[in-house]
Design an enzyme around this catalytic site. Structure first.
Site, PDB file in Angstrom:
ATOM      1  CG  ASP A   1      -1.649   1.246   1.472  1.00 46.52           C
ATOM      2  OD1 ASP A   1      -2.376   1.652   0.560  1.00 46.52           O
ATOM      3  OD2 ASP A   1      -1.490   1.839   2.554  1.00 46.52           O
ATOM      4  CG  MET A   2       2.020   5.512  -1.834  1.00 47.11           C
ATOM      5  SD  MET A   2       1.934   6.201  -3.517  1.00 47.11           S
ATOM      6  CE  MET A   2       0.435   7.189  -3.405  1.00 47.11           C
ATOM      7  CG  ASP A   3      -1.615   7.911   0.666  1.00 47.07           C
ATOM      8  OD1 ASP A   3      -0.521   8.437   0.441  1.00 47.07           O
ATOM      9  OD2 ASP A   3      -2.650   8.188   0.016  1.00 47.07           O
TER      10      ASP A   3
ATOM     11  CE  LYS B   1      -5.231  -0.940  -1.420  1.00 47.24           C
ATOM     12  NZ  LYS B   1      -4.032  -0.444  -0.703  1.00 47.24           N
TER      13      LYS B   1
ATOM     14  CG  ASP C   1      -1.814   2.343   6.497  1.00 43.73           C
ATOM     15  OD1 ASP C   1      -2.218   3.372   7.054  1.00 43.73           O
ATOM     16  OD2 ASP C   1      -2.089   2.061   5.314  1.00 43.73           O
TER      17      ASP C   1
END
Length: 215
Positions: free
Chosen positions: A8-10, A142, A167
């Site tokens: 995931d990124m953020d 998501k 996260d």
């Protein structure tokens, strides 16, 4: 054996939530919207377009469309990331470890596609990623598994041979629905929340990551 790791990124690679909050408050306040903390918490998990529609419904503005305002927020977030973005603990070491062991690396994010190169470029990690996918290009983000399935396909790896690093609870649900193993790295305030019980592994930061998580 795990053949690919999908990040995931953020919140996983970069702590961008404060930048999103700052950008939204700046843009919406500039249109005369009273951005309260209570309502901001309600819109925190929404897409930028959904959040813009949410604030418009509470405090309609004159002039720009909801889509235009959403675009302004994304551009402002990109500016803030380019100025202040830093990698979260363990990100560089984890990516280097995977790369040295010839594990494929992908990115699956609900964030707008235009932010991906800004984040990866600012953190200096673009070279590690063989596939980067945004839910901009999916019918649903998501917790729907589409973004993870698309990333596995782009990496040419079976979903069951992928480890997803997330996260958020919605991210873990998406990866599980895609039949992937999951590793959660929750924010410190949410570390003990039951929504992460579904995950196969849970770490306090990526600095705890090791090849054992791929076995």
């Amino acid at each position: 054996m795990i053949d690919a790791v999908i990040f995931d990124m953020d919140g996983t690679l970069i702590d961008s939530e404060p930048m999103w909050k700052e950008a939204e408050k700046e843009v919406f306040s500039g249109l005369g919207v009273n951005v309260t903390e209570q309502l901001a918490q309600q819109s925190a998990s929404m897409t930028t377009l959904e959040a813009s529609a949410f604030w418009y419904s509470h405090n309609p503005w004159q002039g720009p469309s909801i889509q235009d305002v959403a675009n302004r927020v994304v551009v402002r977030v990109g500016d803030l990331i380019a100025k202040h973005g830093v990698a979260l603990d363990g990100v560089h070491n984890t990516l280097s470890l995977l790369d040295k062991n010839q594990i494929k690396i992908g990115l699956a994010t609900n964030a707008p596609e235009q932010l991906i190169p800004i984040v990866l470029g600012k953190l200096g990690i673009a070279k590690y990623f063989s596939a980067c996918c945004s839910s901009d290009n999916e019918l649903e983000g998501k917790p729907h598994p589409a973004i993870y399935l698309s990333t596995a396909r782009a990496l040419n790896v079976c979903p069951s041979q992928c480890l997803a690093i997330e996260d958020s609870g919605t991210g873990v649900l998406a990866a599980k629905a895609a039949n992937m193993r999951t590793l959660a790295v929750p924010h410190v305030d949410e570390y003990d929340h039951q929504k992460f019980d579904l995950s196969d592994f849970k770490l306090k930061s990526l600095s705890e990551f090791g090849l054992g998580h791929l076995a």
